[in-house]
Design a protein around this motif. Structure first.
Motif, PDB file in Angstrom:
ATOM      1  N   VAL A  59       0.838  -1.206   0.000  1.00 11.55           N
ATOM      2  CA  VAL A  59       0.000   0.000   0.000  1.00 11.55           C
ATOM      3  C   VAL A  59       0.870   1.252   0.000  1.00 11.55           C
ATOM      4  N   PHE A  60       1.889   1.270   0.859  1.00  7.34           N
ATOM      5  CA  PHE A  60       2.767   2.437   0.899  1.00  7.34           C
ATOM      6  C   PHE A  60       3.497   2.634  -0.432  1.00  7.34           C
ATOM      7  N   ILE A  62       2.507   1.679  -3.461  1.00 15.27           N
ATOM      8  CA  ILE A  62       1.540   2.143  -4.456  1.00 15.27           C
ATOM      9  C   ILE A  62       1.275   3.633  -4.291  1.00 15.27           C
ATOM     10  N   LEU A  63       1.046   4.060  -3.056  1.00 11.28           N
ATOM     11  CA  LEU A  63       0.724   5.473  -2.827  1.00 11.28           C
ATOM     12  C   LEU A  63       1.909   6.393  -3.098  1.00 11.28           C
ATOM     13  N   ILE A  64       3.082   6.039  -2.606  1.00 12.49           N
ATOM     14  CA  ILE A  64       4.245   6.918  -2.754  1.00 12.49           C
ATOM     15  C   ILE A  64       4.741   6.948  -4.194  1.00 12.49           C
ATOM     16  N   PHE A  67       2.226   8.524  -6.618  1.00 12.67           N
ATOM     17  CA  PHE A  67       2.223   9.983  -6.535  1.00 12.67           C
ATOM     18  C   PHE A  67       3.397  10.584  -7.302  1.00 12.67           C
TER      19      PHE A  67
END
Length: 128
Positions: A59-60, A62-64, A67
């Motif tokens: 999850v981290f 994918i998000l970082i 972005f």
């Protein structure tokens, strides 16, 4: 996770996680392969059965990484307006490289933070 009775000097969890080192002694290897956590530390014999990062690292990542890559692709499109094939040649390999490179780092950090904060599954006390 059982109570840790051994006396070891404190280890900085983020530094140990980024290096892929044991959360207790900071010297042994945490991973036996690229993303597989070992059975125990080779130096202090800490059992790694408590280590379960779950889906947190993914999850981290994918998000970082999402972005960063989407922001760079948007900036490039607005500023330079390159053809679509240039976007594909740049952003797909960059996404793969950054994702694979950061997945192990983030997993190591989450596991060492789990150990240092004594995080475990929630349990109900039957004494009350």
């Amino acid at each position: 996770m059982s109570e840790d009775k051994a006396i070891w000097p404190p280890v900085e969890p983020i530094a140990a996680g980024l290096k892929g080192r044991c959360p207790r002694c900071g010297e042994g290897k945490l991973f036996s392969s690229f993303l597989t956590v070992g059975k125990q530390c080779g130096v202090c014999r800490l059992d790694y059965s408590f280590a379960d990062a779950g889906d947190g690292p993914a999850v981290f990542v994918i998000l970082i990484i999402g972005f960063v890559v989407v922001g760079l692709a948007l900036w490039m499109e607005v500023s330079l307006a390159p053809p679509l094939r240039l976007h594909l040649l740049l952003w797909i390999p960059l996404t793969l490289i950054l994702s694979l490179g950061s997945l192990r780092l983030i997993k190591g950090v989450l596991i060492t933070l789990q150990y240092s904060n004594k995080a475990a599954e929630g349990r109900l006390d039957k004494d009350q």
